[in-house]
Design a protein around this motif. Structure first.
Motif, PDB file in Angstrom:
ATOM      1  N   PHE A   1       0.819  -1.211   0.000  1.00 56.96           N
ATOM      2  CA  PHE A   1       0.000   0.000   0.000  1.00 56.96           C
ATOM      3  C   PHE A   1       0.853   1.261   0.000  1.00 56.96           C
ATOM      4  O   PHE A   1       0.386   2.325  -0.404  1.00 56.96           O
ATOM      5  N   LEU A   2       2.158   1.170   0.381  1.00 61.28           N
ATOM      6  CA  LEU A   2       3.046   2.311   0.187  1.00 61.28           C
ATOM      7  C   LEU A   2       3.246   2.581  -1.306  1.00 61.28           C
ATOM      8  O   LEU A   2       3.189   3.726  -1.755  1.00 61.28           O
ATOM      9  N   SER A   3       3.457   1.506  -2.055  1.00 65.41           N
ATOM     10  CA  SER A   3       3.616   1.662  -3.504  1.00 65.41           C
ATOM     11  C   SER A   3       2.342   2.220  -4.130  1.00 65.41           C
ATOM     12  O   SER A   3       2.388   3.084  -5.010  1.00 65.41           O
ATOM     13  N   SER A   4       1.204   1.725  -3.653  1.00 63.90           N
ATOM     14  CA  SER A   4      -0.069   2.220  -4.165  1.00 63.90           C
ATOM     15  C   SER A   4      -0.248   3.703  -3.846  1.00 63.90           C
ATOM     16  O   SER A   4      -0.688   4.482  -4.694  1.00 63.90           O
ATOM     17  N   ASP A   5       0.119   4.094  -2.629  1.00 61.25           N
ATOM     18  CA  ASP A   5      -0.023   5.495  -2.243  1.00 61.25           C
ATOM     19  C   ASP A   5       0.930   6.391  -3.022  1.00 61.25           C
ATOM     20  O   ASP A   5       0.574   7.506  -3.428  1.00 61.25           O
ATOM     21  N   ILE A   6       2.160   5.904  -3.237  1.00 54.02           N
ATOM     22  CA  ILE A   6       3.125   6.687  -4.021  1.00 54.02           C
ATOM     23  C   ILE A   6       2.602   6.910  -5.432  1.00 54.02           C
ATOM     24  O   ILE A   6       2.667   8.013  -5.992  1.00 54.02           O
ATOM     25  N   GLU A   7       2.034   5.847  -5.993  1.00 56.12           N
ATOM     26  CA  GLU A   7       1.497   5.955  -7.355  1.00 56.12           C
ATOM     27  C   GLU A   7       0.370   6.983  -7.407  1.00 56.12           C
ATOM     28  O   GLU A   7       0.291   7.801  -8.324  1.00 56.12           O
TER      29      GLU A   7
END
Length: 907
Positions: A404-410
């Motif tokens: 979800f960090l990657s999702s939030d960064i995106e």
């Protein structure tokens, strides 16, 4: 009569055991002495020895045990009050005392196991003898057994008396002899006591009546032959009934200390009873007693006491002679009454008795070693499996976090791209009319790099150099130069914020995950039942982030609710980083600084934020014009209105609708409403019985007023009526009250019982919600909005509560806990503005928090100065006593315990 004597002795022994099972104190046990007849046909020469040992057994309540000690053995001495199951001094997990192992009920004799145990003990004693050491304590209580019958020698965990025995009873002496030791000191005492006892049977007070009747019968039998038969029969019946009852009690619980005392008497050799020195032969004798116990288990303590007494005369029970004749013969050899006739240790080890089963013993030893190795490997395997499981759980959790960090960064990158596109479009339409400063402010908020978020700071610093390495045409292009200048300005804005962000990175990280977890839970709960069967066909391993994403996709929303965290978190982060310090805008200079009673208890701004009022222990309400204080530099600032109360003031509150109206509460329990224009009190309310701490006007109904008092009552008032219109009786002192901003029927109460109560005043018999979480008095409650409120407590914390999440009458999970200030005993103030929470501290500081994060945003320390000399003082007793925001502005008025008032501004 010979048979009667024997029977009587056995019964008396059993009764002694039962009496001590009831926990008689030392010295109060039954004192019995058998007659001169030897039990089992012993000669008269052994009668004295038998009497002494039997007396030692039966007076065990007065005997204290020596330490079990030997050179090279670690100490494990315990106190006298040791109980069953506590003989685990120096024991590992799974180890058991050999005494406990021997006394297990229904223990069956495993021939090879018993020989294995005996051989190990013999080898231990042989090592001591080879070094010239007399062990003394060759007793089961001084040995422990592992789960695989591995025997180890330890010091006893029995009771000991330093007055009777020394700590170290093992000493080297030439030839294996030892000078008279304390190990027989108790035996000498028994002998002295025996010689001083004139009657054949003495008893303790605990059993006086019954034993006295028995003694009378026995003594009078020769004088009154006609009465002997019936008297003895009655006595025997009573004794048998009592013994049966006592034996039942003994089966339930038998004090370990008493068992160990009996054990000492059993393992005392004949020569030691006579007062001779302990020797190697004495240890051999004790090995004989141990061998007897190994191969002869008993089902009851009475049976054991009888057979152990007979063993003193080398009389063995028939079952041992029939079942284990070889062992019985070897036992009698070891128990020979003459020490010189007993075998030496070398003879014991070299005997056919121990050599013949050597092959089987070696096989058993090898099997035990294999079992121990298997257990060790199983233990290691269990440890590794547990560690693997924990690491796997951590890896799964980390994988979900990364997802979800990657999702939030995106998502943030998408928003940044959209913002840039909108900015470029706006620039083209307006012809680049935006100033550089405006561009910097709009870009700084969304500045995130495309390639790698971890390189944010380094890329910001290297970006100007990167552009300078471009071709000359680009550098000379005015548009590029303008962009380069803009980025430099952005860098100047972002760098200090980035520094503050990195300084509090851990706390910001915690706040981020907390925000995300709340979103996940709020998403999961309403939709728990709406998940279709297709969910179950998916992978069983799902992270929290993936479950939210799947849910969002199924609902038909691109991204669903998974990105709802961005706006509140970004807003909180921006507000957290928006200000860098609290600056003093003005000092309120009053003419009564030398007055020692200047503690300001309450501050408040009027409806239009033009005036603010102060009140405290000086009994005065002072009204100051804010702009005058800010803009005019004067030696002394005089209030525009000053009103005097009859008592010390604790709280004030302006009416949010009627500009000239202000309410106050005082230490005498009086609530007053003042008219500022007339400079007098227009209403006085005297229904409280004790000090009133808090008063508050309703914003929704300006005629409604609430007050909370030390008398545990909350009074509701109407300013147009003389008497209260309602009363809420709390369980403890009420320290704070506040109406909800949008309702005159909702009231929050802070109480000394560490709780906050939220009432619907239309049904005030019981609170609608109870908020639990503080550990000390709740001193303030303030609403942030209609759904959330902040509470302050003397437990050094503020807590933020979301009433909309309350599904029952009790809410025990605040959404935020703010710590950093100190507050353990005083009222230090609380005020809310646009998510910023201001409070005082007993360190003489003002702290400002933002509702999104648990750590302080800003702080300011009041300087302690001498009013005459102007020199700074170090006074740890001063504290900030009240704070108040100036409406919806970053200006704050704060006062401390000396009456020093400052107007501060966040910059």
């Amino acid at each position: 009569m010979e048979g009667s004597s024997e029977s009587g002795h056995q019964k008396n022994s059993g009764n002694f055991r039962g009496a001590n099972a009831y926990g008689l104190p030392p010295g109060q046990g039954l004192r019995l002495r058998a007659g001169n007849k030897s039990l089992g046909g012993g000669g008269g020469g052994g009668g004295g020895s038998e009497d002494a040992v039997n007396d030692a057994e039966e007076r065990a309540g007065e005997l204290v045990l020596p330490h079990c000690g030997s050179a090279g053995v670690s100490s494990g001495v315990c106190r006298n009050d040791v109980g069953i199951g506590s003989v685990d001094c120096d024991m590992g997990r799974g180890d058991v005392s050999l005494r406990q192992w021997l006394d297990r009920q229904e223990r069956s004799v495993d021939h090879l196991e018993c020989l294995h145990i005996f051989r190990q003990i013999v080898e231990i004693i042989d090592i001591a003898h080879s070094q010239g050491i007399v062990v003394h304590n060759v007793r089961p209580s001084c040995f422990v057994m592992s789960a695989f019958s591995r025997v180890s020698f330890i010091e006893s965990c029995s009771g000991s008396d330093p007055d009777s025995f020394e700590n170290d009873l093992s000493s080297k002496v030439g030839g294996g002899q030892q000078s008279p030791s304390h190990s027989v000191h108790g035996v000498h005492k028994w002998r002295e006591r025996i010689s001083s006892e004139s009657s054949p049977l003495q008893i303790s007070p605990a059993g006086t009546s019954q034993r006295a009747s028995d003694t009378t019968c026995l003594q009078s039998s020769s004088i009154f032959p006609a009465c002997v038969s019936s008297s003895i029969k009655e006595a025997k019946e009573r004794k048998q009934d009592c013994r049966n009852h006592e034996l039942e009690e003994m089966k339930k619980q038998f004090p370990l200390k008493q068992t160990l005392i009996l054990e000492t008497s059993w393992y005392t050799s004949a020569e030691e009873v006579e007062g001779a020195s302990s020797s190697f032969s004495s240890d051999i004798y004790r090995l004989g007693i141990l061998l007897f116990e190994l191969f002869c288990p008993f089902n009851s303590m009475g049976e054991k006491l009888s057979n152990m007494s007979n063993l003193r005369h080398r009389v063995l029970p028939p079952q041992l002679l029939l079942k284990w004749p070889k062992e019985a013969s070897f036992c009698l050899w070891l128990l020979h009454p003459q020490p010189s006739t007993r075998p030496k240790m070398s003879e014991v080890l070299g005997s056919e008795f121990l050599k013949s089963p050597s092959h089987s013993l070696e096989e058993r030893e090898a099997a035990i070693k294999l079992r121990e190795e298997i257990e060790e490997h199983e233990l290691l395997l269990e440890f590794l499996a547990q560690m693997q499981q924990r690491k796997q759980e951590a890896a799964d959790k980390l994988q979900g976090t990364i997802y979800f960090l990657s999702s939030d960064i995106e998502e943030v990158m998408k928003r940044r791209s959209n913002t840039k596109i909108a900015e470029d479009a706006g620039s083209d339409m307006k012809g680049n009319d935006l100033s550089a400063t405006e561009k910097a402010e709009s870009t700084a908020v969304t500045l995130v790099k495309d390639e790698d978020l971890s390189g944010l700071s380094s890329r910001k610093r290297s970006r100007p150099n990167f552009h300078s390495h471009g071709n000359d045409e680009q550098d000379e292009d005015p548009a590029n130069v303008q962009k380069l200048n803009l980025r430099s300005e952005i860098q100047e804005i972002v760098s200090p914020k980035s520094s503050r962000m990195m300084k509090n990175f851990k706390k910001l990280e915690s706040a981020y995950f907390s925000t995300r977890s709340r979103l996940i839970e709020s998403t999961r709960l309403p939709n728990r039942r709406s998940q279709t069967s297709s969910n179950h066909r998916e992978s069983a391993v799902m992270t929290e982030g993936s479950s939210v994403d799947n849910l969002a996709c199924k609902q038909g929303h691109p991204g669903g609710r998974k990105n709802e965290w961005i706006n509140p978190f970004l807003e909180g982060l921006c507000k957290y980083l928006s200000f860098s310090k609290l600056r003093v805008k003005a000092d309120l200079k009053q003419g009564d600084l030398l007055n020692s009673s200047n503690l300001v208890c309450s501050l408040g701004f009027d409806r239009d934020r033009e005036f603010f009022a102060t009140a405290g222990v000086n009994r005065k309400i002072k009204i100051f014009e804010c702009e005058t204080i800010l803009n005019e530099d004067r030696d002394i600032h005089y209030p525009v209105v000053e009103m005097v109360s009859a008592s010390k003031l604790s709280s004030i509150c302006w009416n949010g609708y009627i500009k000239n109206q202000i309410a106050s509460s005082d230490f005498d329990g009086v609530v007053q409403v003042w008219d500022i224009a007339q400079s007098r009190a227009i209403t006085e309310m005297r229904e409280h019985e004790r000090r009133v701490w808090s008063v508050d006007f309703s914003l929704a109904d300006p005629t409604k007023l609430a007050s909370g008092s030390d008398d545990g009552a909350v009074k509701l008032w109407n300013t147009n009526q003389e008497r209260s219109i309602g009363t809420i009786k709390a369980m403890a002192n009420v320290c704070s009250v506040q109406f909800r901003p949008d309702s005159a029927h909702a009231l929050a109460i802070g109480s000394a019982d560490h709780r906050i109560y939220f009432y619907d005043l239309r049904n005030s018999r019981m609170p609608l919600y109870t908020l639990v979480g503080h550990t000390k008095t709740v001193s303030y409650v303030k609403f942030v909005d209609s759904k959330t409120l902040v509470s302050a407590s003397t437990d050094n914390s503020l807590k933020l509560w979301d009433l909309s999440t309350c599904t029952s009458r009790v809410l025990d999970n605040p959404i935020q806990t703010f710590t950093g200030h100190m507050n353990v005993k005083n009222f230090v103030g609380l005020s809310i503005y646009d998510g910023y929470i201001a409070t005082g501290s007993e360190t003489n500081e003002v702290f400002v928090y933002h509702k999104a994060f648990p750590m302080p945003v800003l702080s300011f320390r009041f300087s302690s100065t001498d009013p005459l000399s102007g020199l700074e003082l170090d006074d740890g007793s001063q504290f900030v006593s009240s704070v108040c925001w100036r409406g919806q502005s970053p200006t704050l008025v704060a006062a401390n315990s000396t009456g020093n008032i400052k107007l501060l501004e966040m910059v």
